[in-house]
Scaffold this active site. Structure first.
Site, short mmCIF file in Angstrom:
data_model
loop_
_atom_site.label_atom_id
_atom_site.label_comp_id
_atom_site.label_asym_id
_atom_site.label_seq_id
_atom_site.Cartn_x
_atom_site.Cartn_y
_atom_site.Cartn_z
N HIS A 199 0.83 -1.22 0.00
CA HIS A 199 0.00 0.00 0.00
C HIS A 199 0.86 1.26 0.00
O HIS A 199 0.51 2.28 0.61
CB HIS A 199 -0.94 0.01 1.21
CG HIS A 199 -1.94 -1.11 1.22
ND1 HIS A 199 -3.12 -1.06 0.52
CD2 HIS A 199 -1.93 -2.32 1.83
CE1 HIS A 199 -3.79 -2.19 0.70
NE2 HIS A 199 -3.08 -2.97 1.49
N ASN A 254 -10.31 -3.02 2.61
CA ASN A 254 -9.98 -3.08 1.17
C ASN A 254 -11.26 -2.87 0.37
O ASN A 254 -12.36 -2.86 0.92
CB ASN A 254 -9.34 -4.42 0.80
CG ASN A 254 -7.89 -4.53 1.23
OD1 ASN A 254 -7.18 -3.54 1.29
ND2 ASN A 254 -7.46 -5.74 1.52
#
Length: 519
Positions: free
Chosen positions: A56, A129
Site C-alpha cells: 500500500h 480493502n
C-alpha cells in the site's frame, strides 16, 4: 507557520542575511564548512525520504466525517455507534497494494480503503480493502504471497513483464481463487476511488452494554455507484496520467462535489456461527446477504483536501488493533497477525512515537496518559507525571459504564463466549489452515457462473489469459488452466486454448465431510 509572509531563516530560526542562494566561500573559491545554511540544506535534503510502506505504498486521501444515522446500541457499546446524529472527524487513505510509491493508479490490483476515525473514546482505524475477501487466510503465507506480487528478485521486473512467480504461487494455493475471480473481473480496476466500496473482510466482534457478543462484517458502500475500467482503458489512462485516481478525488472535492458512502453491518450470533457452512474467521469467504442482511448505520463524507500530502497522508498510520470499547478482533488468524504487523511497520517507518504526530494524535475530550516515555522524535512526554502506577499521583480508571474515577482498572474484554464456543471457532481455524476442500471453490464458482454475465465472463477469461501469457514455464501455464477448470471445465478449456497448453486435468477436490478437526 504563523505568517502568510514568513521571514526566510535557517532551521534554528535565525533570519538569513542576504539572498538564500548566496554561499560563503574562502578567498580561493572553496566552500566554507562554516556555511551552516548550505550544509544544513544539503544534510536535510539527504534525509527527506522515509521508508515507504512495504504494501500500500502508493495512495492518496482526504478528510471528512462519519455521521451515525441509525444506532447500533443493541449490538455495541462503542459511543461513536450509539448516539444518532453524532459526527466523527476522519481521514481516509486509498491505495494500491503491490506498486511502489508513485506507482500507476489504474493497475489491476486491490485497493486499500483505510479510515481513521477520531472518536471521543480515542482513535479507531477501519483498515479495509475494496474487496470483501482476500488472497490468503494463513498469516504465514502473507510474506511469500506479497513477494509473488512484487518485482522479480533477479530481473527486478514486475509481473506485467514476467508473471511466472505470480502464477506459480497462486496455483499452489487454491484458497486464492475467490479473490482472483473478483480481481480479474470488472471491478479489478476501479474507475475512481469515489466509485468503489470498502469492506472489513475480517470478522469483528461487537459487544453491547449487557456484555453480549455478535460477529460483524462492515460494508462501506459508494453512493456514486461502483464502476471499473477494462484493462485497455486502464492502460490508456496510465500512459496519460499515472496519478488519475489522486487527481479525480482532489478535483471533485475542490469543486464541492463531495463523495459519500453509506455504512452497513452484517451480524451473526455465536450460535449461527457454529452452524455456518464456512468459518467466520476465514478471510476468503463472504456471508450471504440473504442469510445475513445488510443493516445501515451511518454515512461517510469526504469534504476537505489535505494541505500537505506528506504530513497528512504519508505520515498517516493505521492499524486494525486501534479499536475502541465495544469492538474487538475475532480469531481470524490474518487479522490477529495484522494486530502486530501494522504498528510494527509504523514504528519502523515513522518512529516509536508515531501516534504523537498531529495526523495520528487522538483528540479525546479528556486528558490521557500512560507509561510510554521518551524515544526518538517525542513530542509529548507527559511532563512530570509518574511513568509507573503511582499511589500519590494515580491514573483514573475507566469503568465499564464509561465513567471515570479512582476505581481499579477494569478489563474491556468481554466474557460473553463460553469455552465451548471458542473451542469450536479455534477448531475451524485449525481446519482451514490445513485443508482446501470443496467449499473453497463454491463462492468463486458462483461469482463466475451466476453473477458474471456473458460479457463479463469473456473479459475475465481474456484478463487471465493476457496476464498469464507472460509465464516463462509451460508447466505453470498448464496449472493455471487446471486450477480454473475446477471452477468450470469449459472455463479451464478456454484458458488452456488461450495459453496454448493441453486440455486441463483438474485435481480431485476434497469433500467437506468434516467441518472441524478436533484435536
Amino acid at each position: 507557520m504563523s505568517s502568510s509572509k514568513p521571514v526566510y531563516a535557517t532551521s534554528n530560526g535565525v533570519p538569513y542575511e542576504g539572498h538564500p542562494y548566496e554561499s560563503q566561500r574562502t578567498s580561493d573559491g572553496y566552500l566554507n564548512l562554516g556555511d551552516f545554511h548550505l550544509i544544513d540544506e544539503l544534510a536535510h535534503f539527504d534525509r527527506e525520504r522515509i521508508p515507504e510502506r512495504v504494501v500500500h505504498a502508493s495512495g492518496g486521501g482526504a478528510h471528512g466525517f462519519f455521521e451515525l444515522t441509525d444506532s447500533l446500541e443493541d449490538v455495541t457499546r462503542c459511543k461513536m455507534l450509539t448516539q444518532v446524529g453524532e459526527k466523527t472527524d476522519l481521514t481516509i487513505r486509498f491505495s494500491t497494494v503491490a506498486p511502489e510509491t508513485g506507482g500507476i493508479d489504474t493497475v489491476r490490483d486491490p485497493r486499500g480503503f483505510a479510515i481513521k476515525l477520531r472518536t471521543v473514546e480515542g482513535n479507531m482505524d477501519w483498515v479495509f480493502n475494496n474487496t470483501p475477501i482476500f488472497f490468503i487466510r494463513d498469516p504465514l503465507k502473507f510474506v511469500p504471497f506479497i513477494h509473488s506480487q512484487k518485482r522479480n528478485p533477479k530481473t527486478h521486473m514486475g509481473h506485467g513483464y514476467d508473471s511466472t512467480v505470480f502464477w506459480d504461487y497462486a496455483t499452489q494455493n487454491h484458497e486464492i481463487l475467490h479473490q482472483f475471480v473478483y480481481l480479474f473481473g470488472d471491478r479489478g480496476i476501479p474507475k475512481s476511488w469515489r466509485k468503489m466500496n470498502g469492506y472489513s473482510g475480517h470478522t469483528f466482534k461487537f459487544i453491547n452494554a449487557k456484555n453480549e457478543m455478535v460477529y460483524v462484517q462492515i460494508h462501506v458502500i459508494s453512493k456514486q455507484g461502483v464502476e471499473g475500467f477494462t484493462t485497455e482503458e486502464g492502460n490508456k489512462i496510465a500512459s496519460q496520467n499515472p496519478d488519475f485516481h489522486k487527481a479525480d478525488l482532489y478535483e471533485h472535492i475542490e469543486k464541492g462535489e463531495f463523495p459519500e458512502w453509506d455504512c452497513y453491518i452484517q451480524t451473526m450470533t455465536a450460535d449461527q456461527a457454529e452452524k455456518f457452512r464456512y468459518s467466520v474467521n476465514d478471510l476468503t469467504k463472504v456471508w450471504p446477504h440473504k442469510e445475513f442482511p445488510l443493516r445501515k448505520f451511518g454515512r461517510i463524507v469526504l469534504n476537505r483536501n489535505v494541505t500537505n500530502y506528506f504530513a497528512e497522508i504519508e505520515q498517516l498510520a493505521f492499524s486494525p488493533s486501534h479499536l475502541t470499547p465495544g469492538i474487538e478482533a475475532s480469531l481470524d488468524p490474518v487479522l490477529q497477525s495484522r494486530l502486530f504487523s501494522y504498528p510494527d511497520t509504523h514504528r519502523y517507518r515513522l518512529g516509536v512515537n508515531y501516534q504523537q504526530l498531529p495526523v495520528n494524535r487522538p483528540r479525546c475530550p479528556f486528558g490521557f496518559g500512560n507509561m510510554q516515555r521518551d524515544g526518538a522524535n517525542v513530542i509529548e512526554s507527559q511532563g512530570d507525571f509518574p511513568n509507573y502506577f503511582s499511589t500519590y499521583r494515580p491514573f483514573q480508571a475507566q469503568t465499564r459504564d464509561n465513567g471515570f474515577g479512582n476505581e481499579k482498572l477494569d478489563s474491556t474484554a468481554g466474557d460473553f463466549s463460553a469455552d465451548k464456543h471458542d473451542g469450536i471457532m479455534r477448531d475451524g481455524v485449525r481446519y482451514f489452515l490445513k485443508h482446501v476442500d470443496e467449499r473453497d471453490y463454491e463462492q468463486p464458482r458462483a461469482l463466475y457462473m451466476k453473477v458474471f454475465d456473458d460479457g463479463a465472463k469473456q473479459r475475465f477469461r481474456e484478463n487471465i489469459i493476457n496476464h498469464a501469457s507472460t509465464i516463462q514455464y509451460t508447466e505453470i501455464k498448464q496449472r493455471v488452466a487446471d486450477m480454473f477448470a475446477i471452477l468450470d471445465l469449459k472455463l479451464g478449456e478456454q484458458i488452456a486454448e488461450g495459453l496454448k497448453v493441453d486440455k486441463p486435468n483438474p485435481i480431485p477436490v476434497q469433500p467437506a465431510e468434516m467441518r472441524f478437526i478436533r484435536q
